[in-house]
Design a protein around this motif. Sequence first.
Motif, PDB file in Angstrom:
ATOM      1  N   HIS A   1      50.328  -5.886  66.796  1.00  0.00           N
ATOM      2  CA  HIS A   1      49.993  -4.983  68.122  1.00  0.00           C
ATOM      3  C   HIS A   1      49.521  -6.058  69.194  1.00  0.00           C
ATOM      4  O   HIS A   1      49.907  -5.900  70.277  1.00  0.00           O
TER       5      HIS A   1
ATOM      6  N   HIS B   1      58.202  -0.899  68.592  1.00  0.00           N
ATOM      7  CA  HIS B   1      57.147  -0.426  67.785  1.00  0.00           C
ATOM      8  C   HIS B   1      56.860  -0.916  66.536  1.00  0.00           C
ATOM      9  O   HIS B   1      57.955  -1.277  65.781  1.00  0.00           O
ATOM     10  N   TYR B   2      55.816  -1.164  66.036  1.00  0.00           N
ATOM     11  CA  TYR B   2      55.607  -1.599  64.573  1.00  0.00           C
ATOM     12  C   TYR B   2      56.184  -0.808  63.527  1.00  0.00           C
ATOM     13  O   TYR B   2      56.034   0.496  63.481  1.00  0.00           O
TER      14      TYR B   2
ATOM     15  N   ARG C   1      49.008  -5.781  60.827  1.00  0.00           N
ATOM     16  CA  ARG C   1      49.296  -4.869  61.793  1.00  0.00           C
ATOM     17  C   ARG C   1      48.756  -5.174  63.174  1.00  0.00           C
ATOM     18  O   ARG C   1      49.365  -5.005  64.190  1.00  0.00           O
ATOM     19  N   SER C   2      47.545  -5.408  63.018  1.00  0.00           N
ATOM     20  CA  SER C   2      46.609  -5.502  63.938  1.00  0.00           C
ATOM     21  C   SER C   2      46.915  -6.974  64.783  1.00  0.00           C
ATOM     22  O   SER C   2      47.161  -6.909  66.145  1.00  0.00           O
TER      23      SER C   2
END
Length: 573
Positions: free
Chosen positions: A571, A535-536, A567-568
């Motif tokens: 993901h 997970h980030y 962040r985008s």
Amino acid sequence: MQEKPSLQDEYIRFLIASIETRKEIELAADQVNIYSQKNQQIKSQIFHMKQELEELENEIRIKKRHSESANNYSTIASSICGDLRAIQSLEQSLSLKKLTSKDLELESSPILYETEELEEIEFKMFSHFLIIGANPDKIEPNIPLNPEILYSFPDKKNLTDEAQSSIKSLSFPLGLYAHGLKENESITSQIFEVFYSSHFRDGNSFIFCIKPISNENEYDFQDMVNYDKSLLYCCCVVFDDLSSNTFFNTHFIVPKCYCLISYFPCFELHFEILYRLLALRRTKIVVNEDFLAEAPYMDAEKFFQGEETGLIEFYYEYAADNSSKPTEVQIILQSVENIDYTFPMDFYFLDKSWLCPIIFSLLNLNDFYYTLCAVLLEKSIVFVSKNLDALSSCVLGFQSFIMPLLCQCEIIPIANLNQLTNLKYNQKIIAGYPGELNLSLQSKLSSAIFIKLDECGIKTKLVINANNKALFKSINLTYNVTEKIKEYYKLFAERIVYIPDDLQIEAGRKVIEEIQKFIKWVLDEIVGSTDTNKHYDVEEILSNIGDSTSSCNHEFLGGVVSTSAFRSYYHEL
């Protein structure tokens, strides 16, 4: 004392001179008609050849389904395609790239040769073409005029009221004004300048963006900017036109705007279409004295007809789908130069060929590098200039440079003062302001970096507050992109470059390739030290960067990690 000729007398002399020109043109009319007949015959042959080719292709498809040999297909299709190309070549050679008669112009229409026919047609080169200007019945000199949509293809009913309002105001962001013909200058020369001017990129072409007007499926090819159709581009060319007030028998010079609206960021081709439309308009006036006399009194819909309508309709009907990249567009025109555009293999370059020459010529290398790094760190940036082409190119260009990161800032190529002063708290923007930088705007956007594009002869065009000055220290990275591009970049230093020469085209491509490598290095330095299956977690990623990369890179890479764009991107890995 000899009485000064009236405006009407001057205009009559102008018409007489045009009629004389018309007589010279008519000497070639007979030959034009012969070529016209030949063209019609060839078009008919092409139509039948295409039908025959389609029948053969269908027959081969059926045979393939039954597992029969398709070896004969290649020979048959190649032969027919060869004949078809020969006929197309002959037709193109017969197409007159010179002035033609009115009858020929109105009867002729452009022919679009598509590289491939696809069963599911979803892709559109553009959604609307508009002509925007002042209502001819409400024109008064030297006062602000309200822009109106004078012509729309297809019908503007699919445009929301909000979209129409934005388009009308942003087509003339510096205001729409008419002015009368100057009495101390030749009326004839002023009219000639309006009607006979050539149109090309010289600061009169720009792009603004509006919100999408409907829910659209994304493009399947994601190597280009705006593949998600988050922006609707409005490509504009503003030009002077002549309008007449019949009540006062007065002529006015008033700007008009040709606007092509599209999700597809192939700006080079869009503007080529707009320039051809203007060339067809000029040719129509040159070869036809009736148009010349009536032009100031005609509404846009009556004036925009014939080959112009044919061109825009064929461009609208270009067939492709969202999953297949277009490769080539060929449009044969009777009255002006043909359009033959080949798309780049890598759509990363699709928009940049139009945007980058101006950027490289307006910003010195240090300012360019600082701005690029600021965009990567999601700093708010406002370009300031009265040159609308410069503004839109800079805003859209820097948004595009950081691919594959998707810029999360608000993108406003042409912004009015209200848009900039009514932003939400802490909203990040990349914007262009068509005016002059003032203290009130600086105070309102205290955290933004301002770039004064119109400034000349100074060391830097950047206006940076104390908080952003620290950025200079963090961008001294081990990957020295400025060293890699400086020799290419200097080819743009002499003047503002609207239309690059061959050397500048090649140099620009090299600069863009090095920028692409730099962005890849930034992402590799971050992602290469991180387990992307987890997970980030900002703290964990920063810790990994500290352990695996040079210390001089830590602050900058850490700043990139903290952005919503990264962040985008993370993901999606």
